[in-house]
Design an enzyme around this catalytic site. Structure first.
Site, short mmCIF file in Angstrom:
data_model
loop_
_atom_site.label_atom_id
_atom_site.label_comp_id
_atom_site.label_asym_id
_atom_site.label_seq_id
_atom_site.Cartn_x
_atom_site.Cartn_y
_atom_site.Cartn_z
N HIS A 37 24.64 9.97 12.61
CA HIS A 37 26.04 10.27 12.29
C HIS A 37 26.15 11.57 11.49
O HIS A 37 27.08 12.36 11.69
CB HIS A 37 26.65 9.15 11.42
CG HIS A 37 26.67 7.80 12.06
ND1 HIS A 37 25.86 6.76 11.65
CD2 HIS A 37 27.40 7.31 13.09
CE1 HIS A 37 26.11 5.69 12.38
NE2 HIS A 37 27.03 6.00 13.28
N ASP A 153 24.68 7.38 23.04
CA ASP A 153 25.59 6.56 23.84
C ASP A 153 26.10 7.43 24.98
O ASP A 153 27.29 7.79 25.02
CB ASP A 153 26.74 6.07 22.96
CG ASP A 153 26.24 5.23 21.80
OD1 ASP A 153 25.79 4.10 22.04
OD2 ASP A 153 26.25 5.73 20.66
N ARG A 190 21.76 -0.61 14.75
CA ARG A 190 21.12 -1.87 15.15
C ARG A 190 19.61 -1.85 14.90
O ARG A 190 18.97 -2.90 14.99
CB ARG A 190 21.44 -2.19 16.62
CG ARG A 190 22.90 -2.57 16.80
CD ARG A 190 23.21 -3.13 18.18
NE ARG A 190 24.53 -3.72 18.23
CZ ARG A 190 25.63 -3.13 18.72
NH1 ARG A 190 25.56 -1.91 19.20
NH2 ARG A 190 26.79 -3.75 18.72
O1 PAF Z 1 29.94 4.98 19.07
C1 PAF Z 1 30.55 4.29 18.22
O2 PAF Z 1 30.14 4.16 17.07
C2 PAF Z 1 31.82 3.55 18.64
O3 PAF Z 1 31.74 3.10 19.95
C3 PAF Z 1 33.08 4.41 18.43
C4 PAF Z 1 33.09 5.64 19.32
C5 PAF Z 1 33.19 4.82 16.97
C6 PAF Z 1 34.33 3.59 18.80
O4 PAF Z 1 34.43 2.45 18.01
#
Ligand code: PAF
Length: 297
Positions: A37, A153, A190
């Site tokens: 992040h 993702d 996770r």
């Molecule tokens: O990737 C994520 O953490 C989630 O799917 C998101 C894009 C914040 C939507 O809840």
């Protein structure tokens, strides 16, 4: 950094910046922030005048038997990390603020068909409808110029790209490369569910994906033979594959002899923890195309 818990407070804070034509970047997250992040936030801080990070564990994207109740929730640690990051606003709404008092079934849904039913969407029915709904809401709340998503993702990224195109959101999407632990394991909230032995095994998933990418590049096996080999490797290291697919990185359709942009997508369980990962690469097929059209000497 300032924290906003309601849609109206956040909008009120952003309106002045937007009137001054400041570039607003949005980093949507579900919290439990890690280096993956932080790479998104770092990119947003470089590109944008104002950076908004959202933390919202979105109930709409969890199935009834999934880990909504146990999903890691670490707001204090997240706020500490964000204070140092250059982020200007943290948006941390409650579920009622986002969805009102209705049950989740009674909400309007934003759906990107077809793409949302493949791979993770097949194993987690409704998951991507939850994602595209909450992302659309965040886009409408924040009105960002740029939004940042992690490429771990990858299917989610492709779906959101389609969403932005289909619904004409005037937003530039930026995909940020997966951040990995030294072992190669992709950073994920996770990962916290696993013990050290499981994390070690889980790191092999990425090795399998890289092995498969090398084989495709060398043209050594057919796509389906290679997928079967990959599945065997994943099972032999003690993981239970959910899917493993060599596909076209743009359309997510199965790769074929003409494919140039590849994505190898995988999801696998270690114990009860479900992990996803992918690798992407390009093949230069210009020589092949020329010889197929008879233009090569
Ligand atoms: O990737 C994520 O953490 C989630 O799917 C998101 C894009 C914040 C939507 O809840």
């Amino acid at each position: 950094m300032e924290i906003r818990k309601t849609i109206s407070d956040l909008r009120q804070s952003l309106v002045w910046h937007q009137q001054q034509r400041r570039t607003v970047g949005l980093v949507p997250t579900m919290g439990n922030l890690h280096r993956g992040h932080m790479a998104l936030i770092k990119a947003a801080v470089v590109d944008c005048d104002i950076v908004v990070t959202s933390i919202f564990i979105n109930p709409l994207q969890f199935g009834p038997d999934e880990d909504l109740a146990s999903y890691p929730h670490t707001p204090d640690a997240d706020i500490d990390l964000l204070q140092e990051s250059g982020c200007h606003y943290l948006f941390m709404p409650s579920a009622t603020e986002m969805y009102g008092k209705k049950t989740t079934d009674a909400n309007s849904i934003v759906k990107v068909p077809c793409l949302s039913e493949l791979y993770c969407g097949a194993s987690r029915p409704g998951h991507f409808n939850g994602v595209t709904t909450v992302v659309s809401k965040l886009f409408n709340i924040v009105h960002p110029d740029i939004a940042y998503f992690g490429l771990k993702d990858y299917q989610q990224f492709v779906i959101i790209r389609q969403l932005v195109e289909d619904l004409c959101f005037p937003i530039k999407l930026v995909g940020i490369e997966t951040v990995r632990e030294a072992s190669g394991l992709a950073m994920s909230s996770r990962n916290n569910y696993m013990d050290s032995q499981q994390r070690c095994i889980a790191a092999s998933l990425y090795r399998t994906l890289r092995f498969m990418a090398d084989q495709v590049k060398q043209g050594l096996y057919s796509i389906s033979d290679l997928e079967n080999q990959g599945l065997e490797q994943i099972m032999s290291i003690g993981m239970k594959p959910d899917y493993l697919s060599i596909c076209n990185a743009r359309t997510l359709e199965p790769a074929n002899d003409e494919t140039k942009d590849f994505a190898i997508l995988a999801a696998a369980f270690i114990g009860s923890t479900r992990l996803i990962d992918n690798v992407r690469f390009q093949l230069d097929r210009s020589g092949e195309m020329l010889s197929k059209s008879g233009k090569s000497s």
